[in-house]
Design a protein around this motif. Structure first.
Motif, PDB file in Angstrom:
ATOM      1  N   ASP A  36       5.934   0.513  -1.676  1.00 58.01           N
ATOM      2  CA  ASP A  36       5.707   1.322  -0.480  1.00 58.01           C
ATOM      3  C   ASP A  36       4.269   1.811  -0.386  1.00 58.01           C
ATOM      4  N   GLY A  37       3.500   1.627  -1.455  1.00 56.11           N
ATOM      5  CA  GLY A  37       2.107   2.036  -1.482  1.00 56.11           C
ATOM      6  C   GLY A  37       1.469   1.623  -2.792  1.00 56.11           C
ATOM      7  N   ILE A  38       0.135   1.720  -2.830  1.00 48.37           N
ATOM      8  CA  ILE A  38      -0.619   1.339  -4.029  1.00 48.37           C
ATOM      9  C   ILE A  38      -1.730   2.362  -4.252  1.00 48.37           C
ATOM     10  N   VAL A  39      -1.974   2.677  -5.520  1.00 47.97           N
ATOM     11  CA  VAL A  39      -3.096   3.534  -5.904  1.00 47.97           C
ATOM     12  C   VAL A  39      -4.114   2.688  -6.654  1.00 47.97           C
ATOM     13  N   LEU A  40      -5.380   2.792  -6.222  1.00 42.41           N
ATOM     14  CA  LEU A  40      -6.503   2.175  -6.926  1.00 42.41           C
ATOM     15  C   LEU A  40      -7.259   3.322  -7.592  1.00 42.41           C
ATOM     16  N   PRO A  41      -7.164   3.472  -8.917  1.00 39.84           N
ATOM     17  CA  PRO A  41      -7.706   4.640  -9.600  1.00 39.84           C
ATOM     18  C   PRO A  41      -9.207   4.554  -9.859  1.00 39.84           C
ATOM     19  N   GLY A  42      -9.724   5.677 -10.340  1.00 39.87           N
ATOM     20  CA  GLY A  42     -11.106   5.696 -10.799  1.00 39.87           C
ATOM     21  C   GLY A  42     -11.248   4.880 -12.068  1.00 39.87           C
ATOM     22  N   GLY A  43     -12.472   4.644 -12.455  1.00 41.18           N
ATOM     23  CA  GLY A  43     -12.782   3.828 -13.633  1.00 41.18           C
ATOM     24  C   GLY A  43     -14.065   3.069 -13.357  1.00 41.18           C
ATOM     25  N   GLU A  44     -14.103   1.820 -13.738  1.00 41.62           N
ATOM     26  CA  GLU A  44     -15.270   0.967 -13.512  1.00 41.62           C
ATOM     27  C   GLU A  44     -14.909  -0.108 -12.493  1.00 41.62           C
ATOM     28  N   SER A  45     -15.466  -0.018 -11.304  1.00 42.65           N
ATOM     29  CA  SER A  45     -15.105  -0.945 -10.229  1.00 42.65           C
ATOM     30  C   SER A  45     -15.428  -2.396 -10.583  1.00 42.65           C
TER      31      SER A  45
END
Length: 191
Positions: free
Chosen positions: A40-49
């Motif tokens: 139903d959704g997605i999270v793209l977290p912090g870190g190293e792109s």
């Protein structure tokens, strides 16, 4: 409701915990089969792109993820996630998912020592806590992008359809406020 959290690298576990605290089923996305389940959704977290982008390609997750987002699957992107979604970067020629018409400046606030905390207005939520760690910001937005927050005259949060892009880390401030994660969950419910 099932929300996938990209768990290849970076600060993903805090997002998983925040979503579970709100009653959502949060699943870690580590390989292509994880991404192929109904979400139903997605999270793209912090870190190293750069690392996250490379791993998405190596694991065969890049094109399916890009397609899901382009087709309207709600996404919450924080810090490195903002860079992954940007259609243009002012200080880097390497683009990633490029699903949001924004121009982003990487590491805009400098090195780790340039990290800081503040509270600022965020859309209709009022003041929210914002933790910035080696953070980008948005230089400019394209048509259809709504600016949700600015700090020191720099855009730090924007929304394009169901893409919610943040320069800061709301997952680190859940003890103070779950407002941003609640807002994201509402986008997932409305999908």
């Amino acid at each position: 409701m099932k929300i996938g959290v990209l768990a290849l690298q970076g600060a993903f576990i805090e997002h998983v915990q925040a979503l579970r605290q709100l009653g959502a089923e949060a699943v870690e996305l580590r390989q292509l089969p994880d991404l192929e389940q109904p979400l139903d959704g997605i999270v793209l977290p912090g870190g190293e792109s750069t690392v996250q982008g490379k791993l998405l390609h190596e694991l065969g997750m890049f094109a399916p993820l890009q397609k899901k987002i382009a087709q309207g699957l709600p996404v919450l992107a924080t810090c490195a996630g903002m860079i992954l979604l940007a259609e243009k970067l002012t200080n880097d020629s390497k683009l990633h998912l490029a699903t949001m018409p924004i121009t982003v400046k990487r590491n805009a606030y400098g090195r780790q020592l340039g990290s800081f905390f503040t509270e600022a207005e965020f859309g209709k939520l009022g003041k929210v806590p914002m933790t910035f760690i080696r953070t980008p910001y948005i230089d400019s937005v394209g048509d259809g992008v709504e600016v949700l927050a600015a700090v020191d005259e720099h855009i730090v949060a924007a929304q394009y359809g169901k893409q919610l892009d943040l320069a800061f880390h709301p997952e680190l401030d859940v003890a103070k406020s779950t407002g941003i994660h609640e807002y994201f969950v509402s986008l997932c419910v409305a999908k």
